[in-house]
Write an enzyme that holds these catalytic residues in place. Structure first.
Site, short mmCIF file in Angstrom:
data_model
loop_
_atom_site.label_atom_id
_atom_site.label_comp_id
_atom_site.label_asym_id
_atom_site.label_seq_id
_atom_site.Cartn_x
_atom_site.Cartn_y
_atom_site.Cartn_z
N ALA A 1 41.57 -8.62 49.83
CA ALA A 1 41.78 -7.18 49.58
C ALA A 1 42.37 -6.47 50.80
CB ALA A 1 40.47 -6.53 49.17
N ARG B 1 48.15 -3.83 44.23
CA ARG B 1 48.26 -5.15 44.88
C ARG B 1 49.71 -5.53 45.20
NH1 ARG B 1 42.99 -7.30 44.08
NH2 ARG B 1 42.13 -6.51 42.13
N ASP C 1 48.29 -5.31 62.77
CA ASP C 1 48.56 -5.11 64.20
C ASP C 1 48.05 -6.29 65.03
OD1 ASP C 1 49.74 -2.71 63.61
OD2 ASP C 1 48.15 -1.44 64.43
N ASN D 1 44.66 -15.79 54.10
CA ASN D 1 44.55 -15.08 52.84
C ASN D 1 43.73 -13.83 53.16
OD1 ASN D 1 44.11 -13.96 50.37
ND2 ASN D 1 43.50 -15.87 49.36
N HIS E 1 48.17 -16.27 48.79
CA HIS E 1 47.34 -15.70 47.74
C HIS E 1 47.23 -16.68 46.59
CE1 HIS E 1 47.32 -11.80 49.64
NE2 HIS E 1 48.61 -11.94 49.84
N HIS F 1 46.15 -5.29 51.26
CA HIS F 1 46.72 -4.04 50.76
C HIS F 1 46.28 -2.82 51.56
CE1 HIS F 1 47.29 -6.97 47.61
NE2 HIS F 1 45.98 -7.05 47.41
N ARG G 1 33.76 -16.29 41.15
CA ARG G 1 34.40 -14.99 41.07
C ARG G 1 35.61 -15.00 40.12
NH1 ARG G 1 38.45 -12.83 45.73
NH2 ARG G 1 38.58 -10.72 44.93
N ASN H 1 35.37 -11.67 50.06
CA ASN H 1 35.01 -12.14 48.72
C ASN H 1 35.52 -13.54 48.40
OD1 ASN H 1 33.62 -9.72 47.94
ND2 ASN H 1 35.62 -8.74 47.83
N GLU I 1 51.09 -15.84 55.06
CA GLU I 1 50.12 -15.19 54.17
C GLU I 1 50.10 -15.94 52.84
OE1 GLU I 1 50.63 -10.88 53.72
OE2 GLU I 1 50.29 -11.14 51.58
N TYR J 1 41.19 -16.51 39.59
CA TYR J 1 41.17 -17.29 40.84
C TYR J 1 40.83 -18.77 40.66
CZ TYR J 1 41.30 -12.60 42.80
OH TYR J 1 41.67 -11.32 43.10
C1 DQA Z 1 43.96 -12.43 46.66
C2 DQA Z 1 44.66 -11.25 45.99
C3 DQA Z 1 44.08 -9.93 46.46
O1 DQA Z 1 44.74 -8.85 45.83
C4 DQA Z 1 42.60 -9.85 46.13
O2 DQA Z 1 42.04 -8.66 46.66
C5 DQA Z 1 41.83 -11.04 46.58
C6 DQA Z 1 42.44 -12.37 46.47
C7 DQA Z 1 44.43 -13.80 46.10
O3 DQA Z 1 44.21 -14.81 46.77
O4 DQA Z 1 45.00 -13.86 45.00
O5 DQA Z 1 40.67 -10.94 46.97
O6 DQA Z 1 44.24 -12.42 48.04
#
Ligand code: DQA
Length: 146
Positions: free
Chosen positions: A78, A112, A88, A75, A101, A81, A18, A11, A99, A23
């Site tokens: 979803a 989350r 792995d 990133n 976000h 989680h 979105r 996404n 990572e 975001y």
């Molecule tokens: C995300 C946070 C995730 O929980 C969410 O599912 C996303 C975007 C973020 O960049 O804030 O799709 O990774």
């Protein structure tokens, strides 16, 4: 020049349209261009990969070493989680990973608050919008230059 693989999960291709209140308005293309600028300044190259499919992300990580990748900026969206498979894959390739976000996942819904991916990463940046990506990239550059 070291190559860093930038992975955008499900996404994130819809960024800009979105849930803008969460975001922001920046598109994925704009994020990638910003990262390119940062990469240029640090003399590293980037390879971008976006997928809405877990297995494709697993494959991209699994093939990273063969493709000369030195580190991974991800990133997982979803899949953060839910995905034991992506976790792995990162553990298997044993490349330094960070990572990121856009949103602060710890300030949102309970589901989350857990990242299955963070424990196999060197660190996590969460909650700074587009800057999360830039900060994550800078951290990775620091790691691979050590
Ligand atoms: C995300 C946070 C995730 O929980 C969410 O599912 C996303 C975007 C973020 O960049 O804030 O799709 O990774």
């Amino acid at each position: 020049m070291s190559k860093i693989l930038v992975i955008h999960g499900p996404n994130l291709n819809l960024l800009g349209q979105r849930e803008q209140d969460i975001y922001g308005k920046t598109t994925l293309e704009e994020i990638n261009r910003l990262l390119e600028k940062t990469a240029k300044a640090h003399r590293v190259t980037l390879e971008f990969f976006q997928s809405n499919h877990e297995g494709e992300i697993v494959d991209a990580i699994g093939q990273a070493k063969k493709h000369g990748v030195a580190a991974v900026l991800i990133n997982p969206a979803a899949y953060t989680h839910t995905s034991v498979a992506i976790r792995d894959a990162i553990a298997a390739v044993a490349l330094p990973a960070v990572e990121v976000h856009l949103s602060n996942i710890y300030a949102r819904e309970d589901f989350r608050h857990t990242s299955l991916i963070a424990p196999v990463c060197r660190g996590q940046v969460s909650g700074f919008g587009v800057d999360s990506y830039v900060l994550g990239l800078q951290a990775l550059v620091g790691l691979i230059k050590k």
